[in-house]
Design a protein around this motif. Structure first.
Motif, PDB file in Angstrom:
ATOM      1  N   ARG A  22       0.833  -1.206   0.000  1.00  0.00           N
ATOM      2  CA  ARG A  22       0.000   0.000   0.000  1.00  0.00           C
ATOM      3  C   ARG A  22       0.869   1.258   0.000  1.00  0.00           C
ATOM      4  O   ARG A  22       0.591   2.213  -0.734  1.00  0.00           O
ATOM      5  CB  ARG A  22      -0.919  -0.009   1.224  1.00  0.00           C
ATOM      6  N   ARG A  23       1.935   1.256   0.790  1.00  0.00           N
ATOM      7  CA  ARG A  23       2.826   2.414   0.812  1.00  0.00           C
ATOM      8  C   ARG A  23       3.519   2.608  -0.532  1.00  0.00           C
ATOM      9  O   ARG A  23       3.670   3.740  -1.014  1.00  0.00           O
ATOM     10  CB  ARG A  23       3.863   2.244   1.923  1.00  0.00           C
ATOM     11  N   TRP A  26       1.038   4.181  -3.037  1.00  0.00           N
ATOM     12  CA  TRP A  26       0.799   5.618  -2.849  1.00  0.00           C
ATOM     13  C   TRP A  26       2.003   6.436  -3.293  1.00  0.00           C
ATOM     14  O   TRP A  26       1.845   7.549  -3.822  1.00  0.00           O
ATOM     15  CB  TRP A  26       0.450   5.919  -1.392  1.00  0.00           C
ATOM     16  N   LYS A  27       3.199   5.904  -3.092  1.00  0.00           N
ATOM     17  CA  LYS A  27       4.391   6.623  -3.573  1.00  0.00           C
ATOM     18  C   LYS A  27       4.396   6.704  -5.096  1.00  0.00           C
ATOM     19  O   LYS A  27       4.748   7.744  -5.669  1.00  0.00           O
ATOM     20  CB  LYS A  27       5.655   5.922  -3.069  1.00  0.00           C
ATOM     21  N   CYS A  29       1.747   6.676  -6.928  1.00  0.00           N
ATOM     22  CA  CYS A  29       0.679   7.620  -7.258  1.00  0.00           C
ATOM     23  C   CYS A  29       1.195   9.049  -7.276  1.00  0.00           C
ATOM     24  O   CYS A  29       0.924   9.822  -8.207  1.00  0.00           O
ATOM     25  CB  CYS A  29      -0.453   7.498  -6.236  1.00  0.00           C
ATOM     26  N   ILE A  30       1.933   9.410  -6.230  1.00  0.00           N
ATOM     27  CA  ILE A  30       2.467  10.767  -6.137  1.00  0.00           C
ATOM     28  C   ILE A  30       3.443  11.033  -7.280  1.00  0.00           C
ATOM     29  O   ILE A  30       3.413  12.089  -7.921  1.00  0.00           O
ATOM     30  CB  ILE A  30       3.149  10.975  -4.773  1.00  0.00           C
ATOM     31  N   LEU A 152      -4.719   4.336  -7.809  1.00  0.00           N
ATOM     32  CA  LEU A 152      -5.605   4.870  -6.770  1.00  0.00           C
ATOM     33  C   LEU A 152      -6.608   3.823  -6.306  1.00  0.00           C
ATOM     34  O   LEU A 152      -6.910   3.722  -5.108  1.00  0.00           O
ATOM     35  CB  LEU A 152      -6.342   6.104  -7.295  1.00  0.00           C
ATOM     36  N   GLY A 155      -4.605   1.378  -4.099  1.00  0.00           N
ATOM     37  CA  GLY A 155      -4.255   1.975  -2.814  1.00  0.00           C
ATOM     38  C   GLY A 155      -5.454   2.190  -1.918  1.00  0.00           C
ATOM     39  O   GLY A 155      -5.410   1.918  -0.711  1.00  0.00           O
ATOM     40  N   THR A 156      -6.554   2.677  -2.488  1.00  0.00           N
ATOM     41  CA  THR A 156      -7.755   2.928  -1.689  1.00  0.00           C
ATOM     42  C   THR A 156      -8.403   1.625  -1.234  1.00  0.00           C
ATOM     43  O   THR A 156      -8.936   1.538  -0.127  1.00  0.00           O
ATOM     44  CB  THR A 156      -8.763   3.761  -2.498  1.00  0.00           C
ATOM     45  N   THR A 159      -6.599   0.396   1.818  1.00  0.00           N
ATOM     46  CA  THR A 159      -6.633   1.272   2.986  1.00  0.00           C
ATOM     47  C   THR A 159      -7.655   0.758   3.995  1.00  0.00           C
ATOM     48  O   THR A 159      -8.798   0.464   3.629  1.00  0.00           O
ATOM     49  CB  THR A 159      -6.994   2.704   2.562  1.00  0.00           C
ATOM     50  N   ALA A 289     -11.006   7.933  -5.492  1.00  0.00           N
ATOM     51  CA  ALA A 289     -10.867   7.466  -4.109  1.00  0.00           C
ATOM     52  C   ALA A 289     -12.219   7.478  -3.393  1.00  0.00           C
ATOM     53  O   ALA A 289     -12.558   6.537  -2.655  1.00  0.00           O
ATOM     54  CB  ALA A 289      -9.862   8.344  -3.365  1.00  0.00           C
TER      55      ALA A 289
END
Length: 324
Positions: A22-23, A26-27, A29-30, A152, A155-156, A159, A289
């Motif tokens: 998950r981390r 998100w990285k 994604c950014i 996304l 990742g979502t 979460t 999201a």
């Protein structure tokens, strides 16, 4: 006691792969959001062909002799894309390696994301070799947005989230808004890749393309405002969904203001144009999201024993004076 300790250790070990992935997602994604912003800056600064060859730049990994601002933009855009590609390969490897401790859909979703980034790389090469052909440039951004959306969703979905069972039709409104914003982003990419604003204002050509983007703003705006207003009307809505809805409303307002300013200034302020496209991608990501969390809430509310059910206690026939 020993069995309890072993169980706790096994649960902790099983929770590490999803958290790690998950981390990583998100990285990426950014990094993808930054990549799209750099790609937008490359286009508006006329740096798309600053490196005349591909995948190298002037035949080198780092073209130090030819380096200027435009070359740096195109070179850094490729560098960021390469790093994202390596990260996507790592994501696929980790997803399949730890597949026993992960949801069954995750390895396949990560593989699909890798396919998109590979296809994106091919389109990036064609963008240079075909001299910025507008349909390839538009498909290039469209694929980048699809890759961003896929990340996304992953990742979502990973979460931690416990819904309230009070979303109603919000998942479908959010999905509709996200689709409409994506289509509007494609229209915006077409306007940019064909320089439709400049040509319409200068020679009255391609005005249909430009006006389609302007009037195409109405459906996604209405859908996004519907998500925001209905979210306000549901006091028991999960706070995360409420925050995402408010964020979508704020980004929508900012996007409209940036679009008006960009039009009035005729794309002469490059940072304004880049911000306009970056905020559009952020709005799309926020709606995606929101939709994923709302769908998780909606599906969970239909599973038996997911939410506590109020128990009605039958009334007794005890006399008012307490005597029997």
């Amino acid at each position: 006691m020993n069995e309890f300790v072993l169980q706790q250790q096994n649960e902790a070990a099983d929770s590490k792969p999803p958290e790690m992935i998950r981390r990583l997602v998100w990285k990426i994604c950014i990094a993808t959001l930054i990549l799209m912003a750099i790609g937008s800056a490359t286009r508006v600064m006329n740096a798309g062909l600053a490196c005349p060859d591909w995948p190298l730049c002037y035949g080198e990994l780092v073209p130090a002799k030819q380096m200027n601002f435009q070359v740096f933009l195109e070179w850094f855009h490729r560098l960021d894309a390469a790093l994202i590609g390596v990260s996507a390969i790592a994501l696929v490897g980790l997803s399949w390696w730890y597949r026993r401790a992960l949801p069954q859909w995750l390895p396949w979703a990560s593989t699909f994301a890798l396919f998109l980034i590979v296809f994106q790389g091919i389109l990036g090469g064609l963008t240079v070799t075909e001299l910025l052909r507008f349909d390839i440039v538009t498909a290039h951004l469209g694929t980048a947005l699809l890759f961003f959306i896929t990340l996304l969703i992953i990742g979502t979905a990973l979460t931690p989230y416990q819904g309230t069972g009070n979303v109603g039709n919000l998942p479908w409104l959010g999905l509709s808004a996200a689709i409409l914003v994506y289509l509007q982003s494609l229209l915006g990419a077409l306007v940019g890749s064909r320089w439709a604003l400049h040509q319409c204002l200068g020679t009255s050509q391609l005005c249909t393309v430009m006006y389609s983007h302007i009037f195409g703003l109405v459906p996604p705006t209405v859908a996004t405002l519907a998500v925001v207003l209905i979210s306000w009307q549901r006091p028991a809505l999960h706070p995360a969904l409420r925050r995402l809805a408010n964020m979508a409303g704020g980004l929508l307002l900012l996007q409209i203001l940036l679009g008006v300013a960009t039009f009035k200034l005729r794309l002469q302020v490059e940072p304004l144009t880049v911000t306009h496209q970056a905020v559009g991608a952020a709005l799309l990501g926020t709606l995606v999201a929101f939709t994923v969390l709302a769908l998780r809430d909606w599906f969970a509310s239909r599973e038996p024993n997911t939410y506590p059910v109020a128990v009605t206690v039958p009334a007794t026939n005890t006399p008012a004076n307490g005597s029997h």
